[in-house]
Design an enzyme around this catalytic site. Structure first.
Site, PDB file in Angstrom:
ATOM      1  CE  LYS A   1      29.782  49.468  40.068  1.00 39.82           C
ATOM      2  NZ  LYS A   1      30.039  48.144  39.468  1.00 39.82           N
TER       3      LYS A   1
ATOM      4  CG  ASN B   1      28.391  43.396  35.476  1.00 40.38           C
ATOM      5  OD1 ASN B   1      28.996  44.470  35.500  1.00 40.38           O
ATOM      6  ND2 ASN B   1      28.609  42.419  36.333  1.00 40.38           N
ATOM      7  CB  ALA B   2      31.167  45.017  30.780  1.00 42.49           C
TER       8      ALA B   2
ATOM      9  N   GLY C   1      31.522  48.786  34.156  1.00 42.39           N
ATOM     10  CA  GLY C   1      32.693  49.642  33.930  1.00 42.39           C
ATOM     11  C   GLY C   1      33.176  50.415  35.142  1.00 42.39           C
TER      12      GLY C   1
ATOM     13  CB  CYS D   1      36.970  44.990  38.685  1.00 40.12           C
ATOM     14  SG  CYS D   1      35.940  45.451  37.275  1.00 40.12           S
TER      15      CYS D   1
ATOM     16  N   GLY E   1      25.656  34.881  39.139  1.00 38.35           N
ATOM     17  CA  GLY E   1      24.400  34.140  39.152  1.00 38.35           C
ATOM     18  C   GLY E   1      24.595  32.639  39.311  1.00 38.35           C
TER      19      GLY E   1
ATOM     20  N   GLY F   1      28.507  34.451  45.162  1.00 41.29           N
ATOM     21  CA  GLY F   1      28.553  33.872  43.811  1.00 41.29           C
ATOM     22  C   GLY F   1      27.387  32.923  43.593  1.00 41.29           C
TER      23      GLY F   1
ATOM     24  CB  SER G   1      22.875  37.534  40.089  1.00 41.15           C
ATOM     25  OG  SER G   1      24.128  37.944  39.622  1.00 41.15           O
TER      26      SER G   1
HETATM   27  C1  DHB Z   1      32.202  45.557  37.548  1.00 44.25           C
HETATM   28  C2  DHB Z   1      33.037  45.500  38.641  1.00 44.25           C
HETATM   29  C3  DHB Z   1      33.285  44.284  39.245  1.00 44.25           C
HETATM   30  O1  DHB Z   1      34.096  44.141  40.318  1.00 44.25           O
HETATM   31  C4  DHB Z   1      32.685  43.147  38.746  1.00 44.25           C
HETATM   32  O2  DHB Z   1      32.926  41.976  39.312  1.00 44.25           O
HETATM   33  C5  DHB Z   1      31.853  43.222  37.664  1.00 44.25           C
HETATM   34  C6  DHB Z   1      31.596  44.423  37.073  1.00 44.25           C
HETATM   35  C7  DHB Z   1      31.941  46.809  36.812  1.00 44.25           C
HETATM   36  O3  DHB Z   1      31.639  47.848  37.382  1.00 44.25           O
HETATM   37  O4  DHB Z   1      32.082  46.769  35.588  1.00 44.25           O
END
Ligand code: DHB
Length: 298
Positions: free
Chosen positions: A44, A68-69, A71, A124, A211, A237, A260
């Site tokens: 991550k 997703n978010a 963050g 992101c 996904g 992807g 995913s």
């Molecule tokens: C997040 C970061 C990313 O690069 C992405 O594609 C989706 C989510 C995140 O941590 O929010």
């Protein structure tokens, strides 16, 4: 059948790579992924300073994938716990992010020797400035040139599908010194509204889409990038099956990112996909991955 591959001299027993952002938060979990059959694993993204996660709900399944978010939560590179990473049984890709060129350089310098490959996340969708480096070719090339000066491992750049010409961007990033491209990051941001509650479901309101629903976009992006660059591509992807992985290789990827799919199929997905690929190749008389990579361009 041998389905090993190589990314800039880094050997992978198979082309299936755990994508950044999924399970990649400590060595014990990543070793489980390695044992489950991944060819390589990605952390991550790690940032310059501590950053809290967004409030829940931050991940949600929709009909054709996830949104997703999270963050970009991070301990910050100075406080990251590296315990156990030296015993990882497959290559580690370290992913980083920043808000300025200086921050990317600072984190890259500190962490590049921790993995076999450094991936820079310039795409992101869940941070107000998260895509600014990807959406501007000059900014993208500046960050790549600066990071390349301070690291001694191959540098992969993670691109967003939300750009007008991803082939051109990839070519410029390659010219700036990138050793590889990871494509694509999540699509969006998107939004899902709960019609009873009359409000967006994610606490952050918007999030990146991943996904199966984004797979055709990812395939097209990789197809365009393959035409534009010589460096290897990690095609990411919506890849959930061995057939998907083969499709991504035919578009031009040297390896495939899987994220995913772990939500849908659990940890077994890595071995399952590798087995499916081998079976399909045997049935269709392919002898090596080389015959598949870019095959859709012939
Ligand atoms: C997040 C970061 C990313 O690069 C992405 O594609 C989706 C989510 C995140 O941590 O929010």
């Amino acid at each position: 059948m041998d389905i090993s591959t190589s990314l800039c001299g880094v050997k992978l027993k198979n082309p299936i790579v755990l994508a950044s952002g999924i399970l990649g938060t400590n060595a014990a979990i990543l070793e489980r992924v390695a044992i489950s059959g991944a060819g390589a694993v990605t952390l991550k993204s790690i940032g310059p300073v501590e950053r809290q996660a967004n409030n829940n709900p931050s991940v949600l399944a929709w009909e054709h994938g996830l949104i997703n978010a999270v963050g970009l939560p991070s301990s910050g590179y100075k406080h990251y716990n590296w315990e156990g990473y030296d015993k990882l049984s497959c290559p580690l890709i370290v992913s980083i992010y920043g808000s300025t060129v200086e921050e990317y350089v600072e984190v890259a310098k500190a962490l590049s020797s921790k993995g076999k490959i450094l991936e820079i996340n310039i795409s992101c969708p869940n941070k107000h400035d998260g895509m600014s480096f990807c959406l501007n070719i000059d900014a993208a090339t500046e960050v790549v040139k600066s990071v390349k000066k301070v690291v001694h491992v191959p540098v992969f750049v993670k691109l967003s599908p939300n750009v007008p010409n991803i082939g051109l961007l990839a070519a410029e990033v390659e010219r700036a010194g990138a050793d590889g491209i990871t494509a694509v990051n999540t699509l969006g941001p998107g939004m899902i509204i709960d019609i009873e509650a009359k409000r967006p479901i994610l606490a952050y309101k918007t999030g990146g889409l991943s996904g199966p629903g984004i797979k055709p976009i990812a395939i097209k992006c990789v197809y365009d990038i393959y035409k534009a660059v010589k460096v290897p591509i990690i095609g990411t992807g919506g890849i959930t099956t061995g057939r998907d992985a083969i499709e991504m290789l035919m578009a031009g990827a040297t390896a495939v990112g899987v994220g995913s799919a772990v939500y849908y199929h659990g940890m077994d997905v890595f071995k399952k996909m590798a087995d499916e690929m081998q079976e399909w190749m045997k049935m269709n008389k392919y002898k090596s991955l080389k015959e598949l990579i870019g095959a859709a361009h012939e």
